[in-house]
Design a protein around this motif. Structure first.
Motif, PDB file in Angstrom:
ATOM      1  N   LEU A 169     -12.923   0.372 -11.422  1.00  0.00           N
ATOM      2  CA  LEU A 169     -12.629  -1.047 -12.108  1.00  0.00           C
ATOM      3  C   LEU A 169     -13.733  -1.481 -13.017  1.00  0.00           C
ATOM      4  CD1 LEU A 169     -10.695  -2.650  -8.722  1.00  0.00           C
ATOM      5  CD2 LEU A 169      -9.823  -1.763 -10.999  1.00  0.00           C
TER       6      LEU A 169
ATOM      7  N   PRO B   2       0.958  -1.230  -0.008  1.00  0.00           N
ATOM      8  CA  PRO B   2       0.013  -0.044   0.158  1.00  0.00           C
ATOM      9  C   PRO B   2       0.874   1.328   0.005  1.00  0.00           C
ATOM     10  CG  PRO B   2      -0.012  -0.951   2.169  1.00  0.00           C
ATOM     11  CD  PRO B   2       0.877  -1.709   1.253  1.00  0.00           C
ATOM     12  N   ASN B   3       0.160   2.502  -0.053  1.00  0.00           N
ATOM     13  CA  ASN B   3       0.841   3.754   0.218  1.00  0.00           C
ATOM     14  C   ASN B   3       1.538   3.759   1.472  1.00  0.00           C
ATOM     15  OD1 ASN B   3       0.468   4.738  -2.402  1.00  0.00           O
ATOM     16  ND2 ASN B   3      -1.292   5.654  -1.879  1.00  0.00           N
TER      17      ASN B   3
ATOM     18  N   CYS C  10      -1.889  -4.669   4.390  1.00  0.00           N
ATOM     19  CA  CYS C  10      -2.617  -3.731   3.724  1.00  0.00           C
ATOM     20  C   CYS C  10      -3.731  -2.897   4.647  1.00  0.00           C
ATOM     21  CB  CYS C  10      -3.099  -4.112   2.335  1.00  0.00           C
ATOM     22  SG  CYS C  10      -4.109  -2.832   1.464  1.00  0.00           S
TER      23      CYS C  10
ATOM     24  N   TYR D 111      -5.372  -7.627  -4.912  1.00  0.00           N
ATOM     25  CA  TYR D 111      -5.491  -8.407  -6.071  1.00  0.00           C
ATOM     26  C   TYR D 111      -5.703  -9.884  -5.491  1.00  0.00           C
ATOM     27  CZ  TYR D 111      -3.780  -5.722 -10.032  1.00  0.00           C
ATOM     28  OH  TYR D 111      -3.774  -4.699 -11.055  1.00  0.00           O
TER      29      TYR D 111
ATOM     30  N   THR E 130       4.645  -2.902  -9.986  1.00  0.00           N
ATOM     31  CA  THR E 130       3.749  -2.680  -8.883  1.00  0.00           C
ATOM     32  C   THR E 130       2.531  -3.241  -8.826  1.00  0.00           C
ATOM     33  OG1 THR E 130       2.968  -0.613  -9.940  1.00  0.00           O
ATOM     34  CG2 THR E 130       5.023  -0.285  -8.383  1.00  0.00           C
ATOM     35  N   ALA E 131       2.102  -3.926  -7.900  1.00  0.00           N
ATOM     36  CA  ALA E 131       0.721  -4.540  -7.875  1.00  0.00           C
ATOM     37  C   ALA E 131      -0.183  -4.101  -6.787  1.00  0.00           C
ATOM     38  CB  ALA E 131       1.023  -6.337  -7.769  1.00  0.00           C
ATOM     39  N   ASN E 132      -1.387  -4.458  -7.313  1.00  0.00           N
ATOM     40  CA  ASN E 132      -2.520  -3.573  -6.286  1.00  0.00           C
ATOM     41  C   ASN E 132      -2.524  -4.915  -4.932  1.00  0.00           C
ATOM     42  OD1 ASN E 132      -5.010  -3.404  -4.800  1.00  0.00           O
ATOM     43  ND2 ASN E 132      -6.116  -2.796  -6.718  1.00  0.00           N
TER      44      ASN E 132
ATOM     45  N   LYS F 275     -12.971  -0.036  -7.042  1.00  0.00           N
ATOM     46  CA  LYS F 275     -11.961   1.170  -7.392  1.00  0.00           C
ATOM     47  C   LYS F 275     -10.512   0.551  -7.252  1.00  0.00           C
ATOM     48  CE  LYS F 275     -14.923   4.858  -7.216  1.00  0.00           C
ATOM     49  NZ  LYS F 275     -15.194   6.302  -6.615  1.00  0.00           N
ATOM     50  N   ALA F 276      -9.707   0.930  -7.811  1.00  0.00           N
ATOM     51  CA  ALA F 276      -8.157   0.787  -7.638  1.00  0.00           C
ATOM     52  C   ALA F 276      -7.731   1.641  -6.443  1.00  0.00           C
ATOM     53  CB  ALA F 276      -7.143   0.709  -8.912  1.00  0.00           C
ATOM     54  N   PRO F 277      -6.645   1.468  -5.846  1.00  0.00           N
ATOM     55  CA  PRO F 277      -6.146   2.545  -4.914  1.00  0.00           C
ATOM     56  C   PRO F 277      -5.778   3.794  -5.514  1.00  0.00           C
ATOM     57  CG  PRO F 277      -4.913   0.135  -4.697  1.00  0.00           C
ATOM     58  CD  PRO F 277      -5.815   0.386  -6.072  1.00  0.00           C
ATOM     59  N   SER F 278      -5.699   3.746  -6.670  1.00  0.00           N
ATOM     60  CA  SER F 278      -5.397   5.141  -7.303  1.00  0.00           C
ATOM     61  C   SER F 278      -6.958   5.979  -7.338  1.00  0.00           C
ATOM     62  CB  SER F 278      -4.824   5.271  -8.770  1.00  0.00           C
ATOM     63  OG  SER F 278      -5.745   4.255  -9.560  1.00  0.00           O
TER      64      SER F 278
END
Length: 435
Positions: A419, A102-103, A150, A128, A123-125, A412-415
């Motif tokens: 999705l 994570p961030n 996370c 996932y 980099t992977a979510n 949604k993605a972390p960004s």
């Protein structure tokens, strides 16, 4: 459709007869010298080591989950230690390391550590599934995965941190902007320290940008636009040393040291101002290519060095860029193009809708029709008819929402990017998977 085909035929014939010159857009600001003789890590830390004029004891990172503070010297030393550690474990130049993080400060240490070794980061979510992680690891020939637990950061926590640390610059995704706008908690926090708010990761519509400004009374708001393959493409000049007046909804002007053009999605002809087409970017900041995938690279970067972003947008008379939507996400209704982002902006302006996403659903007559996934406000009794009527009054016939599915959340993605593939999967799997 016949008229469009005739126009295309005319343009094609004209191109055969006359060479066409690209219409190229450049930054309003002068190009700058960017050193290309330094490794990334040396460039990052050059002000804080040797004869640099930076203060290495100044705060660089704060871990919001624990309150841990890292100075620039701490970050450099920790990154070097991680580099030594993964080198001992066998990572060498050009090996691939997956960051499933994570961030967090650990992401920064790990990313810089991989760069120190001249290795490759993928980099992977962290959200996932095992299957998704395995596919990415295989595609990138990953030799090591760096991961940790996370945790999420709520908008309320963000506001608490702004108040506690007197944060001055706040980078946000549109989903966070939406949460600020919809939240009743913003009045409880002192957000007056924020002087810049920067939105990126996805399209932010004018209406949402204007709605968030009263929550941050001293902040200049602006957008940036970019992608992994190209880094930053555009950035708001409201953040420049000599301020420029900018418009709500614009994602900035093209960055320095780069060329940009807008091309017709059918003919490839470059377009003038105020004409929508695919945005293309060229410059030294572009990726070298997709790892181990020359075919995908060739589809994205053409022989003249132009990277085709897949984003539809236009440049106005003041050189400001407006993104309409993703080329692949446009809904094709009987030959008309419908931008999901436009409908989403209208949906979230409804007083009883917390969040929304629009995707295409296959239709025997129209080809595709827009359908909406909607998160209603707590306690509201809003119905499908309420939603469709609300949109119907504001758009042309082919943009009308065909169906509404109420859901607990928008994936949604972390960004902050929606999705959409997950929503399309729900449609494909039938009625039981729509809520």
């Amino acid at each position: 459709m016949l008229s469009r085909q005739q126009d295309t035929l005319f343009l094609t014939k004209k191109l055969d007869q006359e060479p066409c010159q690209d219409i190229i857009f450049r930054s309003k600001l002068a190009d700058i010298v960017i050193p290309n003789h330094l490794p990334l890590t040396d460039y990052v830390f050059q002000r804080f080591s040797g004869n640099g004029d930076g203060d290495s004891t100044a705060t660089c990172l704060i871990d919001s989950a624990t309150g841990r503070i890292f100075t620039y010297a701490n970050v450099q030393i920790n990154s070097q230690r991680v580099a030594v550690g993964i080198h001992r474990l066998g990572i060498r130049q050009r090996d691939t390391v997956m960051l499933l993080l994570p961030n967090s400060p650990e992401f920064a240490f790990s990313f810089l550590a991989v760069a120190y070794l001249g290795a490759v980061t993928t980099t992977a979510n962290p959200l996932y599934t095992q299957a998704e992680i395995a596919r990415q690891a295989n595609a990138s020939a990953t030799k090591m995965i760096i991961t940790k637990q996370c945790y999420g950061i709520s908008p309320v926590l963000v506001m608490e941190l702004i108040q506690r640390y007197k944060v001055t610059v706040v980078p946000v995704a549109p989903s966070v902007v939406l949460a600020f706008v919809k939240s009743q908690e913003t009045e409880r926090y002192d957000l007056s320290s924020v002087r810049m708010m920067i939105s990126g990761a996805a399209t932010l519509r004018k209406e949402l940008e204007e709605a968030v400004l009263p929550k941050f009374p001293n902040a200049i708001f602006g957008q940036g636009y970019g992608m992994t393959e190209s880094a930053t493409v555009a950035k708001s000049l409201s953040f420049a040393k000599n301020l420029y007046k900018t418009k709500s909804g614009a994602c900035g002007t093209v960055i320095r040291n780069a060329d940009m053009k807008v091309v017709d999605t059918i003919t490839g002809v470059s377009l003038p101002r105020n004409k929508s087409g695919e945005i293309c970017i060229r410059g030294d900041q572009l990726m070298k290519g997709y790892l181990n995938d020359p075919e995908a690279t060739a589809r994205t970067i053409d022989n003249d060095g132009w990277l085709h972003t897949g984003d539809i947008g236009y440049v106005d008379d003041d050189d400001e860029i407006f993104i309409v939507d993703r080329l692949k996400e446009l809904i094709k209704f009987k030959g008309y193009q419908v931008a999901p982002a436009e409908l989403e902006a209208l949906l979230i302006s409804h007083p009883y809708i917390e969040d929304a996403a629009v995707v295409a659903m296959q239709d025997e007559v129209a080809g595709e029709v827009p359908v909406a996934f909607v998160v209603s406000s707590e306690g509201s009794q809003v119905t499908e008819d309420d939603v469709t009527s609300y949109i119907c009054k504001q758009v042309v016939h082919y943009k009308r929402v065909n169906m509404v599915f109420f859901t607990d959340y928008i994936p949604k993605a972390p960004s902050g990017k929606i999705l959409r593939k997950d929503l399309r999967s729900r449609l494909a799997n039938g009625p039981m998977n729509l809520s």
